[in-house]
Design an enzyme around this catalytic site. Sequence first.
Site, PDB file in Angstrom:
ATOM      1  N   HIS A   1       0.559   6.317 -59.438  1.00 37.61           N
ATOM      2  CA  HIS A   1       0.844   5.816 -58.104  1.00 37.61           C
ATOM      3  C   HIS A   1      -0.555   5.136 -57.904  1.00 37.61           C
ATOM      4  CE1 HIS A   1      -1.350   9.647 -57.655  1.00 37.61           C
ATOM      5  NE2 HIS A   1      -1.588   9.389 -56.420  1.00 37.61           N
TER       6      HIS A   1
ATOM      7  N   HIS B   1      -3.034   5.491 -55.400  1.00 39.54           N
ATOM      8  CA  HIS B   1      -4.198   6.120 -54.788  1.00 39.54           C
ATOM      9  C   HIS B   1      -5.273   5.600 -55.865  1.00 39.54           C
ATOM     10  CE1 HIS B   1      -2.058   9.266 -51.859  1.00 39.54           C
ATOM     11  NE2 HIS B   1      -2.471   8.128 -51.446  1.00 39.54           N
TER      12      HIS B   1
ATOM     13  N   ASP C   1      -8.079   6.976 -56.791  1.00 38.43           N
ATOM     14  CA  ASP C   1      -8.582   7.823 -57.861  1.00 38.43           C
ATOM     15  C   ASP C   1      -7.698   7.821 -59.184  1.00 38.43           C
ATOM     16  OD1 ASP C   1      -6.720   8.957 -56.287  1.00 38.43           O
ATOM     17  OD2 ASP C   1      -7.155  11.194 -57.198  1.00 38.43           O
ATOM     18  N   HIS C   2      -6.490   7.057 -58.923  1.00 36.21           N
ATOM     19  CA  HIS C   2      -5.591   6.977 -60.187  1.00 36.21           C
ATOM     20  C   HIS C   2      -5.437   5.554 -60.815  1.00 36.21           C
ATOM     21  CE1 HIS C   2      -3.996  11.005 -59.720  1.00 36.21           C
ATOM     22  NE2 HIS C   2      -4.267  10.732 -58.668  1.00 36.21           N
TER      23      HIS C   2
ATOM     24  N   HIS D   1       5.017  12.917 -52.767  1.00 33.50           N
ATOM     25  CA  HIS D   1       3.542  12.559 -52.495  1.00 33.50           C
ATOM     26  C   HIS D   1       3.368  11.478 -51.077  1.00 33.50           C
ATOM     27  CE1 HIS D   1      -0.700  12.782 -53.199  1.00 33.50           C
ATOM     28  NE2 HIS D   1      -0.832  11.675 -53.862  1.00 33.50           N
TER      29      HIS D   1
ATOM     30  N   ASP E   1       0.272  12.880 -58.583  1.00 31.05           N
ATOM     31  CA  ASP E   1      -0.260  13.690 -57.543  1.00 31.05           C
ATOM     32  C   ASP E   1       1.105  14.233 -56.972  1.00 31.05           C
ATOM     33  OD1 ASP E   1      -2.829  13.232 -58.109  1.00 31.05           O
ATOM     34  OD2 ASP E   1      -3.137  12.123 -56.347  1.00 31.05           O
TER      35      ASP E   1
ATOM     36  N   HIS F   1      -7.015  17.754 -61.154  1.00 25.92           N
ATOM     37  CA  HIS F   1      -7.287  17.167 -60.034  1.00 25.92           C
ATOM     38  C   HIS F   1      -7.603  18.077 -58.830  1.00 25.92           C
ATOM     39  CE1 HIS F   1      -5.662  14.741 -56.428  1.00 25.92           C
ATOM     40  NE2 HIS F   1      -5.900  13.630 -57.503  1.00 25.92           N
TER      41      HIS F   1
END
Length: 261
Positions: A20, A22, A24-25, A100, A170, A228
């Site tokens: 996805h 976000h 941090d990914h 999510h 997530d 995570h």
Amino acid sequence: MQLRKSGYRFQKVSHIFISHLHGDHYFGLIGLLNTLHLLGRSQPLYLYGIQPLIQLINIQLELSRTTLAYPLVFHPFETEKTSIILDDVEITVATIPLNHRVPTCGFLIREKAEKRKILKDFLRNVKVPFEFFEKIKDGEDYTDSEGKVYPNHLITNDPPLARSYAYCTDTAYHEPVIPLIKNCDLLYHEATFMEDKAKDAHAKFHSTAREAATIALKAGAKKLVIGHFSARYKEVDSLLEEARQVFPNTVLGQDGMTIQV
Ligand SMILES: [Zn+2]
Ligand SMILES: [Zn+2]
């Protein structure tokens, strides 16, 4: 940086799956793509994600006037329902729709089942014409030219079991995942919070360690890796403890760790 630290060869990276959008990914992705370019990669790189991902990448390449030295092959996927996004000689990769704040999919990487293995002793003692090999591997008995029958279970071994790895992050606690990852050998599931912060977890569409373990238990996973973790936890052993109360075969995910399946 993590690839460098792990000593894994950059050129061995062939497929990248982005769950996805976000930061941090995927914020590190453009850096990785550019590093591979500077290293003179020529082999194609296969990238999987939701459609807007390629727009984000393309605009960064355009504005920096970068023309990648290798083909970047993009495969968009839908996040509403599961689909097989990679069907290779040895493995398949299927999406796992998650719950999510933004469209998100996990991934199920599954080995293809191998055929039965013909016993070497049998081949040494009995001259089997080559054209029968595949049939025997498929489970058929072998009948020689004089009519003698060799039952398949006496001349072959079971193939090794096909292994599977499910990657779920997530996501909030999401039971529709369970049938998709049934009996997987290894499950990575996010565990951002502990039960004492269950409210925060639900509000932010993340899971607690107990919820991650519950998914592992209900899915019949053989092993669970949690990760995570929220930065609020200075030590994460208590998350591990919480998960192990529900699913004992849980380990903490750590950067660079290797797990045999
Ligand atoms: Zn996220
Ligand atoms: Zn995240």
